[in-house]
Design an enzyme around this catalytic site. Structure first.
Site, mmCIF file in Angstrom:
data_model
loop_
_atom_site.group_PDB
_atom_site.id
_atom_site.type_symbol
_atom_site.label_atom_id
_atom_site.label_comp_id
_atom_site.label_asym_id
_atom_site.label_seq_id
_atom_site.Cartn_x
_atom_site.Cartn_y
_atom_site.Cartn_z
ATOM 1 N N GLU A 99 26.115 42.098 34.698
ATOM 2 C CA GLU A 99 25.207 43.212 35.016
ATOM 3 C C GLU A 99 24.056 43.261 34.016
ATOM 4 O O GLU A 99 24.164 42.720 32.914
ATOM 5 C CB GLU A 99 25.994 44.533 34.928
ATOM 6 C CG GLU A 99 26.277 45.178 36.279
ATOM 7 C CD GLU A 99 25.048 45.762 36.958
ATOM 8 O OE1 GLU A 99 23.907 45.361 36.655
ATOM 9 O OE2 GLU A 99 25.237 46.638 37.818
ATOM 10 N N ASP A 100 22.989 43.943 34.398
ATOM 11 C CA ASP A 100 21.880 44.126 33.456
ATOM 12 C C ASP A 100 22.141 45.302 32.515
ATOM 13 O O ASP A 100 21.978 45.200 31.315
ATOM 14 C CB ASP A 100 20.550 44.323 34.207
ATOM 15 C CG ASP A 100 20.593 45.418 35.265
ATOM 16 O OD1 ASP A 100 21.679 45.989 35.527
ATOM 17 O OD2 ASP A 100 19.535 45.708 35.866
ATOM 18 N N ASP A 103 24.680 52.403 32.962
ATOM 19 C CA ASP A 103 24.057 53.691 32.652
ATOM 20 C C ASP A 103 25.067 54.801 32.944
ATOM 21 O O ASP A 103 25.920 55.095 32.119
ATOM 22 C CB ASP A 103 22.792 53.788 33.502
ATOM 23 C CG ASP A 103 21.941 54.999 33.186
ATOM 24 O OD1 ASP A 103 22.119 55.586 32.125
ATOM 25 O OD2 ASP A 103 21.085 55.355 34.025
ATOM 26 N N PHE A 152 14.623 54.737 29.123
ATOM 27 C CA PHE A 152 14.475 53.916 30.323
ATOM 28 C C PHE A 152 13.795 52.626 29.886
ATOM 29 O O PHE A 152 12.727 52.654 29.290
ATOM 30 C CB PHE A 152 13.687 54.619 31.432
ATOM 31 C CG PHE A 152 13.900 53.927 32.747
ATOM 32 C CD1 PHE A 152 15.012 54.226 33.528
ATOM 33 C CD2 PHE A 152 13.022 52.938 33.169
ATOM 34 C CE1 PHE A 152 15.247 53.535 34.713
ATOM 35 C CE2 PHE A 152 13.251 52.248 34.358
ATOM 36 C CZ PHE A 152 14.371 52.557 35.135
ATOM 37 N N ARG A 165 9.811 43.153 35.727
ATOM 38 C CA ARG A 165 10.966 42.275 35.537
ATOM 39 C C ARG A 165 10.626 41.035 34.717
ATOM 40 O O ARG A 165 11.482 40.442 34.068
ATOM 41 C CB ARG A 165 11.518 41.810 36.894
ATOM 42 C CG ARG A 165 12.112 42.912 37.743
ATOM 43 C CD ARG A 165 12.898 42.303 38.905
ATOM 44 N NE ARG A 165 13.177 43.266 39.956
ATOM 45 C CZ ARG A 165 14.204 44.104 39.967
ATOM 46 N NH1 ARG A 165 15.058 44.095 38.977
ATOM 47 N NH2 ARG A 165 14.389 44.948 40.957
HETATM 48 P P1 IMP Z 1 24.409 53.267 36.897
HETATM 49 O O1 IMP Z 1 25.085 53.222 38.214
HETATM 50 O O2 IMP Z 1 23.830 54.615 36.598
HETATM 51 O O3 IMP Z 1 25.284 52.756 35.757
HETATM 52 O O4 IMP Z 1 23.127 52.377 36.976
HETATM 53 C C1 IMP Z 1 23.184 51.051 36.947
HETATM 54 C C2 IMP Z 1 21.937 50.441 37.523
HETATM 55 O O5 IMP Z 1 20.799 51.301 37.399
HETATM 56 C C3 IMP Z 1 21.609 49.210 36.740
HETATM 57 O O6 IMP Z 1 22.236 48.077 37.275
HETATM 58 C C4 IMP Z 1 20.098 49.165 36.835
HETATM 59 O O7 IMP Z 1 19.713 48.469 37.992
HETATM 60 C C5 IMP Z 1 19.669 50.596 36.947
HETATM 61 N N1 IMP Z 1 19.251 51.145 35.619
HETATM 62 C C6 IMP Z 1 19.912 52.017 34.832
HETATM 63 N N2 IMP Z 1 19.236 52.264 33.699
HETATM 64 C C7 IMP Z 1 18.123 51.521 33.765
HETATM 65 C C8 IMP Z 1 17.006 51.327 32.868
HETATM 66 O O8 IMP Z 1 16.907 51.884 31.757
HETATM 67 N N3 IMP Z 1 16.046 50.467 33.300
HETATM 68 C C9 IMP Z 1 16.106 49.816 34.486
HETATM 69 N N4 IMP Z 1 17.119 49.959 35.351
HETATM 70 C C10 IMP Z 1 18.124 50.801 34.986
HETATM 71 MG MG MG Z 2 21.163 46.409 38.382
#
Ligand code: IMP
Ligand code: MG
Length: 178
Positions: A99-100, A103, A152, A165
């Site tokens: 994963e990237d 959050d 962010f 990106r």
């Molecule tokens: P989560 O479900 O809230 O954990 O979000 C995960 C996804 O939200 C990641 O795989 C990202 O694609 C996107 N995301 C969350 N935080 C960021 C950020 O700071 N920058 C860019 N994308 C984010």
């Molecule tokens: Mg993602």
């Protein structure tokens, strides 16, 4: 047009490369003598996955899946949908999900349960970034590149409304751009 003039680099590409090498070494130790299926979560993890796998000398197969994401907002809706599923059966395989960023953890939580239900031999998670402050579900990755504060961030695969990106490092996106 996406603005770039006030971006501030949080993690440089060199720092990411060093960390990716370390993570690859750790992964190799843990999976010695095994073959892994690396699952890259599109789109955000495509650059990290590409770098990570080139530091890995384990026999591995790379697969992709895509989930619905933020769109142009910065908040997780909590509704996660697989837009592009795996092309292979992972039953009985050692799977490493890449994963990237984690959050709220909702995306990872969903993916973990979904992949687990397909009967892999094992399932571990590697994420480039971890934002623990915003976690809504109790989930953690097995391999974490960097833990960051509640910013962010964009670049190195991560986007804001599909932009940024291509930036080489991880950058802070100024509030005023959001
Ligand atoms: P989560 O479900 O809230 O954990 O979000 C995960 C996804 O939200 C990641 O795989 C990202 O694609 C996107 N995301 C969350 N935080 C960021 C950020 O700071 N920058 C860019 N994308 C984010
Ligand atoms: Mg993602």
């Amino acid at each position: 047009m996406a603005r770039t003039e006030k971006l501030e680099e949080l993690i440089s590409n060199d720092e990411i490369q060093d960390r990716a090498k370390e993570l690859a070494e750790e992964i190799e130790r843990d999976y010695q003598g095994r073959e892994i299926v690396i699952v890259c979560v599109l789109k955000g993890a495509f650059i990290f996955t590409a770098d990570l796998i080139r530091y890995l000398s384990l026999p591995s197969q790379v697969e992709f899946l895509a989930v619905s994401s933020y769109g142009s907002s910065t908040k997780s809706s909590g509704v996660i949908k697989i837009i592009k599923d795996l092309d292979v059966n992972i039953q009985g395989k050692d799977v490493l999900l890449v994963e990237d960023i984690v959050d709220t953890g909702l995306t990872l939580n969903y993916l973990k349960e979904n992949l687990k239900s397909r009967g892999p031999e094992s399932l571990k998670i590697c994420t480039l970034l971890d934002k623990p402050d915003r976690r809504e579900v109790d989930i953690h990755a097995d391999y974490v590149g960097f833990v960051i504060d509640d910013y962010f961030v964009v670049g190195y695969g991560l986007d804001y409304g599909e932009n940024y990106r291509n930036l080489r490092g991880v950058n802070l996106l100024p509030e005023e751009y959001i």
